[in-house]
Design an enzyme around this catalytic site. Structure first.
Site, PDB file in Angstrom:
ATOM      1  N   ASP A   1       0.826  -1.219   0.000  1.00 13.81           N
ATOM      2  CA  ASP A   1       0.000   0.000   0.000  1.00 13.81           C
ATOM      3  C   ASP A   1       0.863   1.273   0.000  1.00 13.81           C
ATOM      4  O   ASP A   1       0.358   2.378   0.215  1.00 13.81           O
ATOM      5  CB  ASP A   1      -1.005  -0.005   1.173  1.00 13.81           C
ATOM      6  CG  ASP A   1      -0.342  -0.057   2.531  1.00 13.81           C
ATOM      7  OD1 ASP A   1       0.752  -0.647   2.649  1.00 13.81           O
ATOM      8  OD2 ASP A   1      -0.921   0.498   3.495  1.00 13.81           O
ATOM      9  N   HIS A   2       2.162   1.102  -0.271  1.00 13.10           N
ATOM     10  CA  HIS A   2       3.061   2.257  -0.442  1.00 13.10           C
ATOM     11  C   HIS A   2       3.866   2.136  -1.739  1.00 13.10           C
ATOM     12  O   HIS A   2       3.930   3.069  -2.520  1.00 13.10           O
ATOM     13  CB  HIS A   2       3.985   2.405   0.783  1.00 13.10           C
ATOM     14  CG  HIS A   2       3.201   2.708   2.020  1.00 13.10           C
ATOM     15  ND1 HIS A   2       2.988   3.982   2.478  1.00 13.10           N
ATOM     16  CD2 HIS A   2       2.508   1.890   2.850  1.00 13.10           C
ATOM     17  CE1 HIS A   2       2.200   3.944   3.546  1.00 13.10           C
ATOM     18  NE2 HIS A   2       1.900   2.682   3.795  1.00 13.10           N
TER      19      HIS A   2
ATOM     20  N   HIS B   1       9.067  -0.551  11.593  1.00 10.94           N
ATOM     21  CA  HIS B   1       7.827  -0.997  10.930  1.00 10.94           C
ATOM     22  C   HIS B   1       8.205  -1.958   9.798  1.00 10.94           C
ATOM     23  O   HIS B   1       7.665  -3.050   9.687  1.00 10.94           O
ATOM     24  CB  HIS B   1       7.080   0.222  10.403  1.00 10.94           C
ATOM     25  CG  HIS B   1       5.860  -0.094   9.608  1.00 10.94           C
ATOM     26  ND1 HIS B   1       4.700  -0.560  10.178  1.00 10.94           N
ATOM     27  CD2 HIS B   1       5.620  -0.023   8.267  1.00 10.94           C
ATOM     28  CE1 HIS B   1       3.795  -0.756   9.225  1.00 10.94           C
ATOM     29  NE2 HIS B   1       4.327  -0.440   8.057  1.00 10.94           N
TER      30      HIS B   1
ATOM     31  N   ASP C   1       4.919   4.859   7.323  1.00  9.33           N
ATOM     32  CA  ASP C   1       4.227   4.191   8.436  1.00  9.33           C
ATOM     33  C   ASP C   1       5.094   4.156   9.689  1.00  9.33           C
ATOM     34  O   ASP C   1       4.925   3.288  10.548  1.00  9.33           O
ATOM     35  CB  ASP C   1       3.838   2.758   8.044  1.00  9.33           C
ATOM     36  CG  ASP C   1       2.694   2.735   7.043  1.00  9.33           C
ATOM     37  OD1 ASP C   1       2.202   3.816   6.667  1.00  9.33           O
ATOM     38  OD2 ASP C   1       2.294   1.622   6.646  1.00  9.33           O
TER      39      ASP C   1
ATOM     40  N   HIS D   1      -0.719   7.468   6.298  1.00  6.46           N
ATOM     41  CA  HIS D   1      -2.138   7.137   6.489  1.00  6.46           C
ATOM     42  C   HIS D   1      -2.839   8.218   7.306  1.00  6.46           C
ATOM     43  O   HIS D   1      -2.215   8.891   8.130  1.00  6.46           O
ATOM     44  CB  HIS D   1      -2.295   5.817   7.276  1.00  6.46           C
ATOM     45  CG  HIS D   1      -1.864   4.590   6.551  1.00  6.46           C
ATOM     46  ND1 HIS D   1      -2.733   3.790   5.845  1.00  6.46           N
ATOM     47  CD2 HIS D   1      -0.641   4.012   6.437  1.00  6.46           C
ATOM     48  CE1 HIS D   1      -2.069   2.762   5.324  1.00  6.46           C
ATOM     49  NE2 HIS D   1      -0.794   2.872   5.668  1.00  6.46           N
TER      50      HIS D   1
HETATM   51 ZN   LIG Z   1       3.450  -0.261   6.113  1.00  5.65          ZN
END
Ligand SMILES: [Zn+2]
Length: 285
Positions: free
Chosen positions: A93-94, A145, A166, A205
């Site tokens: 998602d990045h 992360h 993140d 996010h």
């Molecule tokens: Zn992540």
């Protein structure tokens, strides 16, 4: 559109001894947020534009159907020269939109951590590069992360921002998927926490509302209550808060606060960090 406009007041004395004040609008770096998967993952991609040259890079363009139309419009209308992709870490998602973006714009450099899809350059910790003529970028390695997490600190004149992926969220932090509490403590409190306090934070996010709900359960201060209130009135919080704000309302950046030590039952900063993360993971506010 989130243009950073800064008014510089210049005072001149005219030959007629009348004092004249003129306002010169100086536009510094521009940042355009592109919300992705709103309502499910709540990610952000960002386009960063150097105002003078129009050179631009895109941070984490993970969802091509939402990002590519925006990029195309900016490129086709001559508003930007697209110069590269920047990734904060390898998660899909990045970095999951890199291949599709490269299909549209072949030979585009991909700057990111070593595990990012199609990466061409991995900057070393504290290594710098430029976007256009005005924007200086410094890579800040923040493994935890993911081991390849990199935050990017950008300066353009007085303007300072950091893209935190993140690692740091407004009022929160990422889960320790590939790292330890010690690494997150180093990332948040020794690396990001020591950036200039007026640095604006652009996370990966929009998690602020749930983060501060948890935050308030362990730290009830005016700064925390202000952010709860802000989230009642605003859907988006990216770029609205600074490192200085985070030092006040982000419980993961206050591991030596007696109130948080009491709430976690720990005093060692690393134990506090780990306990906060466990409590947040299990929080059902
Ligand atoms: Zn992540």
């Amino acid at each position: 559109m989130n243009f950073a406009l800064r008014a510089i007041r210049a005072t001149t004395v005219s030959p007629f001894r009348r004092v004249t004040t003129i306002n010169i609008q100086r536009r510094t770096m521009q940042i355009r947020s592109i919300p992705m998967w709103t309502g499910s993952h709540d990610n952000y991609a960002y386009v960063v534009i150097d105002d003078k040259t129009k050179d631009a890079m895109v941070v984490d363009p993970a969802n091509p159907p939402e990002v590519l139309p925006v990029l195309k419009e900016l490129i086709d209308s001559g508003k930007i020269n697209f110069k590269g992709i920047i990734n904060t870490h390898h998660h899909r998602d990045h970095a999951g939109g890199n291949a599709e973006t490269l299909k549209q714009y072949p030979h585009t450099p991909v700057i990111g951590g070593k595990d990012c899809d199609q990466v061409t350059t991995t900057p070393k910790h504290n290594e710098t590069f430029k976007i256009g003529e005005g924007i200086n970028v410094r890579a800040i390695h923040t493994p935890c992360h993911t081991q390849d997490s990199i935050c990017y600190f950008l300066e353009d004149g007085e303007e300072k921002v950091v893209f935190t992926g993140d690692t740091l969220f407004i009022a929160g932090c990422g889960r320790f998927f590939e790292g330890t509490a010690e690494e997150m403590h180093e990332a948040l409190n020794n690396r990001l926490g020591k950036l200039p306090e007026d640095t604006r934070v652009y996370p990966g996010h929009e998690y602020t509302k749930s983060n501060i709900k948890f935050g308030k359960s362990v730290l009830d201060t005016p700064a925390v209550r202000d952010l709860v209130q802000f989230c009642e009135e605003n859907e988006e919080t990216q770029g609205k808060f600074t490192i200085g704000d985070e030092l006040k309302h982000n419980v993961f950046m206050r591991v030596e606060d007696p109130e948080i030590q009491k709430a976690t039952g720990q005093t060692d900063p690393l134990e506090v960090m780990q306990k906060l993360r466990d409590m947040k993971n299990n929080f059902r506010g």
